[in-house]
Structures are given as C-alpha cells and as structure tokens.
Scaffold this motif. Structure first.
Motif, PDB file in Angstrom:
ATOM      1  N   GLY A 241       0.823  -1.204   0.000  1.00 22.05           N
ATOM      2  CA  GLY A 241       0.000   0.000   0.000  1.00 22.05           C
ATOM      3  C   GLY A 241       0.859   1.257   0.000  1.00 22.05           C
ATOM      4  N   ARG A 330      -6.440   5.849  -5.062  1.00 19.52           N
ATOM      5  CA  ARG A 330      -7.542   4.898  -4.919  1.00 19.52           C
ATOM      6  C   ARG A 330      -8.379   4.909  -6.186  1.00 19.52           C
ATOM      7  NH1 ARG A 330      -9.315   3.353   0.450  1.00 19.52           N
ATOM      8  NH2 ARG A 330      -8.530   4.625   2.157  1.00 19.52           N
ATOM      9  N   THR A 372      -6.033  -2.292  -5.017  1.00 18.70           N
ATOM     10  CA  THR A 372      -5.652  -1.856  -3.664  1.00 18.70           C
ATOM     11  C   THR A 372      -4.199  -1.399  -3.588  1.00 18.70           C
ATOM     12  OG1 THR A 372      -5.151  -4.156  -3.135  1.00 18.70           O
ATOM     13  CG2 THR A 372      -7.323  -3.355  -2.462  1.00 18.70           C
ATOM     14  N   ARG A 377      -1.741   1.698   3.823  1.00 12.87           N
ATOM     15  CA  ARG A 377      -0.954   0.478   4.025  1.00 12.87           C
ATOM     16  C   ARG A 377      -1.767  -0.587   4.752  1.00 12.87           C
ATOM     17  NH1 ARG A 377       4.444   1.360   6.951  1.00 12.87           N
ATOM     18  NH2 ARG A 377       4.271  -0.840   7.484  1.00 12.87           N
ATOM     19  N   HIS A 378      -1.545  -1.815   4.338  1.00 12.14           N
ATOM     20  CA  HIS A 378      -2.301  -2.934   4.873  1.00 12.14           C
ATOM     21  C   HIS A 378      -1.479  -4.206   4.743  1.00 12.14           C
ATOM     22  CE1 HIS A 378      -3.210  -2.594   0.527  1.00 12.14           C
ATOM     23  NE2 HIS A 378      -3.291  -3.911   0.549  1.00 12.14           N
TER      24      HIS A 378
END
Ligand SMILES: Cc1ncc(C[n+]2csc(CCOP(=O)(O)OP(=O)(O)O)c2C)c(N)n1
Ligand SMILES: [Mg+2]
Length: 551
Positions: A241, A330, A372, A377-378
């Motif tokens: 991310g 996004r 994504t 951040r993920h």
C-alpha cells in the motif's frame, strides 16, 4: 507443585504462548479445567480446521506462536489442511494433542488411533509426553522448537494421566536462539552477479522479506542496480500500500508466471524457494526458472533473512539509495451490476488504514492487487499451502492477534463452506472482521482448470461437480444463524454501501456479494488457447497480455 496440566499451561505462558485455539474432548478436560486463573486465553473453535487456521493467522500477525488444543488423532486429522497451510507459511505453532491415559491405550478403545503418524505430515518435532514431572520441560522445548529458527509447528501429545497426575512444576522459557546471517562469501558472490553489467537480474522475495524492512532493503538494491522485484505467489504476510515499496506477485497460472520471469539472466531468491508450477500439466514444465536463467539462494530458512539482505544492500553500495515508495491513490467507486472486479475496485476505494486482508478469493480476486495497490498500508495474508478453507480461520486468528486493526476476509463461496464455523467464533469473541463472500455459485477456478488440463470431452456430469447453484447457498442466513449480521448485494452501489457500513461499525459483518464467475462462456473457452500462445509471441506483447489477464 501442581498437576501436569497446570504446569504445562504456566510453562506455555512463561514462554509467551498466551493464546490457545481449542476444540477439546474428554482427554483434554484437565487442560481445560486448568485454564482458569492463568493468563492463557482459550478461544473455542467449532471445528479443528478453524482452530489450526486461526493459530496460523495469529502467528502471521503476532510473530509468535499460539497453541492449539485438539482431541486425539481424529481431532488432529480434522485440523490437517490448515496445519499444512501453516507449515507452508513457515509460522511457529504449538499443537497440544490430548491422548488416552498411558495405561488405557492397550485396550484399543473407540478413539484410539496413531496420533504421531498424523502429526508427521506437518511437524518434525513430535513428542508424546512420557511423564508428569518432565512435562513442563517438554513444553518449553516445544515452544523453543516452534519459534526456531526456523519457525515451525511442534506437536506435543499429552496423555490424560500425564495431564492429571500431581507433581509437576512450571518451567522457564528456553533462551531464544539468534539466527546467523548468510555467510559473507554468499553475500559477496551474489553482489558480484548483480553488479556485473549487461545482465538482467530479478529478485524473488518470500516469507520474512515481505514486511517493511525487507521490502525497503530490496527496493534500495533495485533502485541502485535496476533489478526487478517479484514476490512469491502466495505470501504468508505481505505489507503493501501507500508509502511502502511495491513488489509484483508471481502469478498463479504457470503460463503467466513464465511470462513474468522471461528474459532474466539471474534470479536471486531471498527467503523464497525457486518458483514451480502449482500443478503439472501434460507437456508443460514444472520448474518455472527459465532455462537460461541462474537461480541464487541468498539465505537459508534457519538464517537471519533481513540481516543477510541488508548485508547485500551494503555489498552493492546501495546503503544511501532511497527505496521507491508506492504513492497514495484509490480507484473510483464502481457503478451498476456487481462483478468481482467491481467489488475489488470498491475495496480499493474504501479500505481503511491498517487493515488486514485475508485473501481466499480464488478467481474473484483477480483485480484485488491492482485495485488496492495505492490504498492505505495494509497486510495481505494468503493461501500459502493451497488447501482451501483457510480464509475465515486465518482472519479470525489475525483479529485475535491484532486488536484495533480492521480485518477483511475475502472468500469464495466454495472455500467458505469448508470452515464456515469460524463465523461463530468471530461473533462470540466480538472481533472486528468484515467478511465478503464472493458468491458465484461455482468452483469457478476448477472450470478453468478443467479447460487447462486438456480434458477431451466435458459433459454434464463433469460440470455438475463444479457447480454450486442448486440449491443456491444462502450465506446471509448462515451468517445470521451464527450471530453475524449480514446482507446480500447484487449492485456495485449496494456493495460499496454495505462495505462502508461494515468498516464504520466495530464487530463482525458479512456481505454476500452475488457475482458472475470471472471466466465464463467464450472467455473461459479462449483462456487456455491464449495461455498456450503466450510462449510463442514476443515478450513485451506477452507481458502486456499477462497484465490484462492478471493485473
Ligand atoms: C483442501 C482442498 N480441497 C479441494 C481443493 C480444490 N479446490 C481448489 S479451488 C476450489 C474451489 C474454490 O471455489 P470458490 O472458493 O468458490 O472460488 P472460485 O473458484 O469460485 O473463485 C477447490 C474445490 C483444494 N485446493 N484444497
Ligand atoms: Mg465460487
């Protein structure tokens, strides 16, 4: 002095193992009774495959082992598929398997079976505790082995009388073992290969290298030397991310992976195995390293992967080079009839910061990575061992390990039905898990595989084995029946609305997304031909087609 069970639990807690995913029976009753008054959190799971998957998800996020408590050989057998996924994920875990009392085994009672044989599939360290006085030392050893290096699954078999007999004392944790870095000779040899001009170099990053420090180090090397960064097809835990270096995941379909790897002279493996095809197909290669490419292994599983990669950063002179970071972006909110691709787009548009995605989308997640990529951040946790029924349990365990972080479980309808009971535990524990079931009423990926294996004639009986439409599965009722509020949606607007609500509220929520299969009709029929053609067209064109099929 206490009974064996008390000393065992206290020993686990002393060594930092304070969460146990349980599905007990009579032989584990003393362990269960001993939980009260300790710092061990018991989390009841209604199927052993949920317990083992949850312990895997927990370890991926907590970076330390959880325990499972399972009932004899049959309970361990039920846990096997997700223990297999955990073994492939190379996570630490301690299985406690209750057994009959030592003097009872001679009678071959109903539940008597060969536990060690089941355990051998997923553990190299297996011990049947011989006596109460030694139990705590055995438990301390089990935890030490599980933590590694390398991290692994240790299985301690606990006869009921060893558990209930008095005379045990808790043991201290064993001292942690420091992993050594790769040898200087290995680092220098690989640095030499990378620095040689005129050669194309790619890195394949795996396992422990897919967290921020590893990604940053790899990106420094890439920026300095022009090397390409790939990551393994099914990562244990990938941090990605906005603000993190991006890596390109190797595709599941071997034909696409070959296109990705085409043209490189050297492939540097960093905590990853050389890529192989998921399955063998008639007339196709299993080994995906191109014939004229040399693979180099920087680090062994028992070595310190990060220190080794950082040594390589120094060796190629990249210590002052800045890593390249993904910018924030996004996708727009999708509109109209829902498709899996639009659902992925909505996820990209709405994903909250610090989310944990447990990805078992199969075909419905084809657009997930691209949608994504620039989201906040993920972490992404994936199906490391290919044994389905992992997504929901892993989400459960990840949520237990990460209070305060939103968890998003993305699961195909077929995959969800293996371990759906995880929803009950998610509800009971009040965990912040949003589940999306991609209900395409099909084992869609197997329709692709059926075309790919070159089966001669595909008749109605064959098609019926892959069809889940009759009767159609009502996931909203199933979720509500286990205490999870749920909603069914069939438009992109409704999906976005439901997802937004789910993210805003704390606690579990399930969205049943009615979607068509990503590959149907002509598109499905054309795919194997397209994949076959990829090997014989110019590389840039093949790469463009790959990015279209699997962005
Ligand atoms: C333990 C186990 N059993 C069976 C399979 C074979 N398998 C792979 S994918 C799949 C179906 C997945 O269906 P679904 O979750 O609905 O995803 P879709 O293919 O529809 O996208 C099956 C049965 C497997 N990989 N692991
Ligand atoms: Mg499906």
């Amino acid at each position: 002095m206490s009974n064996g069970a008390h000393a065992l639990i206290q020993t686990l807690v002393n060594a930092g193992v304070d969460t146990c995913f349980t599905n007990p029976g009579t032989s584990e009753m003393h362990f269960v009774a001993a939980l009260d008054g300790t710092d061990m959190r018991g989390v009841l799971c209604l199927f052993e495959g949920v317990a083992s998957g949850a312990a895997d998800g927990y370890a991926r996020m907590a970076g330390k082992p959880a325990a499972t408590l399972l009932h004899l050989g049959c309970g361990l057998g039920n846990a096997l598929a997700n223990l297999h996924n955990a073994r492939k994920a190379r996570v630490p875990m301690v299985n406690i398997i209750g057994d009959h009392a030592t003097y009872h085994t001679q009678y071959d009672a109903q539940l008597q079976s060969d536990i060690e044989t089941v355990a051998r599939n997923i553990s190299t360290w297996i011990k049947t505790a011989p006596e109460t006085r030694q139990l705590a030392a055995d438990a301390a050893e089990a935890v030490a082995v599980a933590k590694g290096p390398p991290a692994q699954i240790a299985t301690l078999i606990l006869p009921a009388d060893v558990s209930w007999t008095e005379g045990a004392e808790p043991a201290k944790a064993q001292a942690p073992v420091q992993a050594p870095p790769a040898s200087d000779a290995t680092v220098q040899a690989i640095a030499g290969v990378i620095k040689k001009s005129g050669k194309k170099v790619a890195f394949l990053l795996g396992n422990r290298m897919l967290r921020e420090p590893g990604l940053r180090a790899a990106s420094q090397i890439a920026e300095k030397t022009g090397a390409k960064l790939f990551c393994e097809v099914f990562p244990t835990r990938l941090e990605r991310g906005a603000g993190l270096p991006a890596v390109e995941r190797i595709a599941y379909l071997a034909e696409l992976a070959s296109v990705q790897l085409d043209g490189y002279d050297h492939l540097v493996l960093v905590d990853a195995k050389a890529p192989v095809s998921f399955f063998a197909y008639p007339g196709k290669k299993s080994d995906l390293v191109p014939d004229d490419c040399t693979a180099h292994t920087l680090v062994q599983p028992h070595e310190d992967a990060l220190a080794s990669l950082q040594a390589l950063v120094d060796a190629v002179g990249a210590s002052d080079t800045a890593p390249k970071l993904q910018s924030a972006e996004r996708p727009n909110s999708p509109k109209g009839k829902l498709t899996a691709g639009k659902a992925c787009q909505a996820i990209g548009a709405l994903l909250p910061a610090n989310a944990i995605i447990s990805d078992e989308t199969q075909t419905s997640g084809i657009k997930l990575a691209s949608s994504t990529a620039g989201a906040p951040r993920h972490d992404v946790l994936t199906l490391t061992g290919g044994a389905i029924g992992q997504g929901l349990p892993v989400a459960l365990g990840a949520a237990v390990a990460s209070p305060g972080r939103p968890v998003l479980a993305l699961v195909g309808d077929g995959s969800a039905m293996y371990t759906l009971q995880a929803l009950w535990t998610i509800a009971r524990e009040g965990l912040d898990v949003t589940t999306v079931i991609f209900n395409n009423r099909s084992y869609a990926i197997l329709n692709i595989e059926l075309q790919r294996v070159g089966a001669e004639k595909i008749g109605p009986e064959a098609k019926a084995q892959l069809d889940l439409s009759e009767p159609s599965i009502d996931f909203v009722s199933l979720a509500q029946g286990m205490g999870v509020p749920a909603r069914r949606v069939a438009t992109a607007e409704d999906f976005s609305g439901a997802l937004k609500n789910a993210f805003e509220m704390h606690g579990p929520y399930l969205i049943e997304a009615i979607v068509p299969s990503e590959y149907e009709g002509l598109k499905l029929k054309a795919l194997p031909h397209m994949l076959k053609a990829l090997g014989s067209i110019p590389s840039p064109v093949a790469k463009a087609i790959k990015n279209k099929i699997s962005p």
